[in-house]
Design a protein around this motif. Structure first.
Motif, mmCIF file in Angstrom:
data_model
loop_
_atom_site.group_PDB
_atom_site.id
_atom_site.type_symbol
_atom_site.label_atom_id
_atom_site.label_comp_id
_atom_site.label_asym_id
_atom_site.label_seq_id
_atom_site.Cartn_x
_atom_site.Cartn_y
_atom_site.Cartn_z
ATOM 1 N N LEU B 251 97.984 42.895 -13.349
ATOM 2 C CA LEU B 251 96.899 43.584 -12.660
ATOM 3 C C LEU B 251 97.407 44.904 -12.095
ATOM 4 O O LEU B 251 96.699 45.915 -12.114
ATOM 5 C CB LEU B 251 96.333 42.700 -11.549
ATOM 6 C CG LEU B 251 95.613 41.431 -12.035
ATOM 7 C CD1 LEU B 251 95.191 40.561 -10.860
ATOM 8 C CD2 LEU B 251 94.404 41.770 -12.895
ATOM 9 N N GLU B 252 98.633 44.900 -11.593
ATOM 10 C CA GLU B 252 99.202 46.143 -11.047
ATOM 11 C C GLU B 252 99.416 47.163 -12.156
ATOM 12 O O GLU B 252 99.187 48.366 -11.967
ATOM 13 C CB GLU B 252 100.508 45.847 -10.303
ATOM 14 C CG GLU B 252 100.251 45.167 -8.967
ATOM 15 C CD GLU B 252 101.506 44.602 -8.320
ATOM 16 O OE1 GLU B 252 102.562 44.555 -8.996
ATOM 17 O OE2 GLU B 252 101.417 44.189 -7.159
ATOM 18 N N GLU B 253 99.813 46.682 -13.318
ATOM 19 C CA GLU B 253 99.962 47.583 -14.460
ATOM 20 C C GLU B 253 98.596 48.148 -14.859
ATOM 21 O O GLU B 253 98.478 49.303 -15.261
ATOM 22 C CB GLU B 253 100.569 46.817 -15.642
ATOM 23 C CG GLU B 253 101.004 47.732 -16.785
ATOM 24 C CD GLU B 253 101.438 46.938 -18.013
ATOM 25 O OE1 GLU B 253 101.922 45.796 -17.831
ATOM 26 O OE2 GLU B 253 101.286 47.458 -19.115
ATOM 27 N N ALA B 254 97.566 47.344 -14.720
ATOM 28 C CA ALA B 254 96.212 47.800 -15.047
ATOM 29 C C ALA B 254 95.773 48.909 -14.086
ATOM 30 O O ALA B 254 95.074 49.842 -14.487
ATOM 31 C CB ALA B 254 95.233 46.628 -14.999
ATOM 32 N N ILE B 255 96.192 48.834 -12.830
ATOM 33 C CA ILE B 255 95.873 49.904 -11.870
ATOM 34 C C ILE B 255 96.510 51.206 -12.350
ATOM 35 O O ILE B 255 95.898 52.264 -12.351
ATOM 36 C CB ILE B 255 96.387 49.574 -10.459
ATOM 37 C CG1 ILE B 255 95.602 48.420 -9.855
ATOM 38 C CG2 ILE B 255 96.278 50.798 -9.554
ATOM 39 C CD1 ILE B 255 96.039 48.062 -8.452
ATOM 40 N N PHE B 256 97.767 51.089 -12.777
ATOM 41 C CA PHE B 256 98.493 52.268 -13.253
ATOM 42 C C PHE B 256 97.764 52.881 -14.449
ATOM 43 O O PHE B 256 97.564 54.096 -14.522
ATOM 44 C CB PHE B 256 99.922 51.845 -13.620
ATOM 45 C CG PHE B 256 100.727 52.934 -14.234
ATOM 46 C CD1 PHE B 256 100.978 52.935 -15.603
ATOM 47 C CD2 PHE B 256 101.229 53.982 -13.469
ATOM 48 C CE1 PHE B 256 101.718 53.954 -16.184
ATOM 49 C CE2 PHE B 256 101.965 55.002 -14.052
ATOM 50 C CZ PHE B 256 102.214 54.987 -15.415
ATOM 51 N N LYS B 257 97.330 52.022 -15.383
ATOM 52 C CA LYS B 257 96.620 52.516 -16.576
ATOM 53 C C LYS B 257 95.306 53.157 -16.181
ATOM 54 O O LYS B 257 94.886 54.167 -16.746
ATOM 55 C CB LYS B 257 96.320 51.359 -17.539
ATOM 56 C CG LYS B 257 97.516 50.877 -18.318
ATOM 57 C CD LYS B 257 97.099 49.747 -19.253
ATOM 58 C CE LYS B 257 98.287 49.129 -19.922
ATOM 59 N NZ LYS B 257 97.943 47.885 -20.636
ATOM 60 N N SER B 258 94.631 52.554 -15.206
ATOM 61 C CA SER B 258 93.347 53.072 -14.766
ATOM 62 C C SER B 258 93.519 54.459 -14.149
ATOM 63 O O SER B 258 92.732 55.372 -14.411
ATOM 64 C CB SER B 258 92.749 52.087 -13.760
ATOM 65 O OG SER B 258 91.526 52.541 -13.288
ATOM 66 N N ARG B 259 94.569 54.624 -13.342
ATOM 67 C CA ARG B 259 94.811 55.934 -12.710
ATOM 68 C C ARG B 259 95.215 56.957 -13.757
ATOM 69 O O ARG B 259 94.772 58.110 -13.704
ATOM 70 C CB ARG B 259 95.905 55.812 -11.656
ATOM 71 C CG ARG B 259 95.430 55.098 -10.412
ATOM 72 C CD ARG B 259 96.523 54.916 -9.402
ATOM 73 N NE ARG B 259 96.044 54.162 -8.259
ATOM 74 C CZ ARG B 259 96.835 53.516 -7.419
ATOM 75 N NH1 ARG B 259 98.148 53.522 -7.587
ATOM 76 N NH2 ARG B 259 96.318 52.849 -6.401
ATOM 77 N N ALA B 260 96.005 56.534 -14.736
ATOM 78 C CA ALA B 260 96.436 57.457 -15.796
ATOM 79 C C ALA B 260 95.224 57.913 -16.596
ATOM 80 O O ALA B 260 95.096 59.077 -16.968
ATOM 81 C CB ALA B 260 97.448 56.761 -16.709
ATOM 82 N N ARG B 261 94.332 56.985 -16.830
ATOM 83 C CA ARG B 261 93.107 57.300 -17.586
ATOM 84 C C ARG B 261 92.266 58.319 -16.824
ATOM 85 O O ARG B 261 91.738 59.263 -17.393
ATOM 86 C CB ARG B 261 92.319 55.994 -17.759
ATOM 87 C CG ARG B 261 91.327 55.950 -18.868
ATOM 88 C CD ARG B 261 90.577 54.643 -18.797
ATOM 89 N NE ARG B 261 91.382 53.553 -19.352
ATOM 90 C CZ ARG B 261 91.203 53.055 -20.561
ATOM 91 N NH1 ARG B 261 90.263 53.510 -21.330
ATOM 92 N NH2 ARG B 261 91.950 52.077 -20.992
#
Lengths: 167, 272
Positions: B251-261
């Motif tokens: 889930l934390e990795e998903a936050i990172f991907k979301s911010r990168a997006r």
């Protein structure tokens, strides 16, 4: 009470696929089936609607036009890694369409030598080009005689017609 | 292997398994095990689950579907299930109804998503007869134009599962954990969650819905009551289900991907 369910191909009853005419494959003849899904000569077909094209040491596998038409828009594809074994009749992966995951079964046994990586970004290739760009895996067959148990184009066309007519 | 009786009076047999408050992950594991290792037809009704839990479809991406920071902050479990389809948040108010069937249970039914979906709507049309304006709209069960049940399926060579989570009641605040999905049915017309869905309890009492569902199932099958022990078989002992709980790191990795997006979108050149 007999159930007569609407099948998605009914909506496309008048569609005639000409996918093969844009083929990158070497001049395959194509037959128009009365079920209005494209079926290609020179391919073999499983009764679970996968096709296999045997070319020397490698066989290419995908799902048929009939299958993609009934499944609907493919949004996700799950495939094995190269090096994994596949067994005739058993699932090797799946496609997601609408709200369903559907198993894809291998028509032959062997070892996966290549996987179509384009499908992870563009799963819709299975819909737009089921026999060409939408191929799923390439396999080194372990028992080429298994191909003899599969249907040819005419037999598969009839199989599709009978299946659709009975539903 | 002994061949069990599969039909009676021309109708297929089905095992009815009634559960109450079973955790949704346990239910999903049971369903996948029965799909892959049983030869019987099953109807599973789980009357509510435990704590609020988010359940994504097999290809769901947390960074696209969830307000992840809130999910992590509030420690809401996130599961990726084995069937296709969208994202739901389930809790004690949810009623789950699942059908796991052999393809030859109904020889006239093609085992593709749309025919199975249409078949299932026959059951619920009977449930809501005289009670509500039920219909199958695209792939959703609706009352009027409000969705009250989320559907998903998994189809194998010889069997299929069709399961539904019914919004008998839900907490409004829980819907805040879900983003508006990119892929939505046309009839949704960009409505937010609360304008799109409805509570079934405003139309039918809980026990009434379950009783009427069992009656409706009985018009398509011959029902036999089953228990969890009956769902076990030698084949199922080594089966490993694929539905799983996402780890916090994921889930934390998903936050990172979301911010990168979001950063990519913000820095993309504007069209002239």
């Amino acid at each position: 009470m007999a159930l007569r369910m609407w099948a998605s191909s009914t909506a496309n009853a008048l569609k005639i696929s000409t996918a093969a005419s844009k083929s990158g494959l070497v001049s395959p003849a194509f037959s128009l089936s009365r079920c209005f899904s494209t079926v290609l000569e020179g391919f073999k077909y499983a009764n679970s609607h996968e096709w296999v094209k045997h070319d020397g040491p490698v066989a290419t596998i995908g799902i048929t036009d009939h299958a993609q038409d009934h499944l609907g828009e493919v949004v996700f594809v799950e495939l094995p890694e190269a090096g994994k074994p596949v067994t005739q009749g058993d699932s090797f992966g799946s496609v997601e369409s609408v709200k369903a995951t559907s198993d894809v079964n291998s028509p032959i046994s062997g070892e996966v030598v290549e996987v179509n990586t384009k499908l992870s970004e563009t799963p819709g290739l299975i819909n737009t080009s089921p026999y060409e760009d939408g191929w799923m895996i390439k396999v080194k067959p372990s028992n080429p005689s298994e191909l003899e148990s599969l249907m040819g184009a005419k037999e598969y066309t009839k199989f599709c017609e009978e299946e659709d007519a009975s539903h | 292997m002994a061949v069990s009786q599969t039909r009676s009076m021309g109708l297929p047999l089905i095992n009815l398994l009634r559960l109450r408050g079973v955790p949704i992950l346990q239910q999903l594991h049971l369903e996948e095990r029965l799909l892959r290792t049983s030869y019987d037809n099953w109807c599973i009704i789980n009357d509510g689950t435990t704590k609020p839990t988010i359940v994504m479809g097999v290809s769901g991406k947390a960074e696209e579907l969830l307000e992840i920071e809130s999910v992590i902050r509030d420690e809401i479990p996130v599961i990726r299930r084995f069937t296709g389809g969208g994202t739901v948040i389930v809790d004690q108010g949810t009623i789950f109804v699942t059908f796991i069937c052999n393809k030859d249970a109904f020889p006239d039914l093609q085992s593709y998503p749309q025919p199975i979906m249409s078949w299932s709507s026959l059951i619920y049309k009977k449930v809501f007869q005289g009670i509500g304006d039920f219909s199958l709209r695209e792939n959703d069960y609706v009352l009027g134009n409000h969705k009250f049940g989320g559907n998903a399926q998994s189809i194998t060579k010889n069997r299929w599962v069709h399961h539904t989570s019914f919004l008998w009641d839900y907490q409004t605040s829980n819907m805040g954990y879900l983003k508006l999905p990119k892929r939505a049915p046309e009839y949704r017309q960009a409505r937010g969650h609360l304008d799109f869905i409805c509570r079934m309890k405003d139309h039918i009492p809980r026990s009434n819905f379950i009783d009427r569902t069992i009656d409706a199932v009985g018009s398509h099958f011959v029902l036999t009551s089953a228990d969890l022990e009956a769902s076990q078989s030698p084949l199922s002992l080594n089966f490993e289900p694929s539905s799983r709980l996402l780890k916090r790191e994921e889930l934390e990795e998903a936050i990172f991907k979301s911010r990168a997006r979001r950063a990519c979108a913000a820095s993309a050149p504007q069209a002239s």
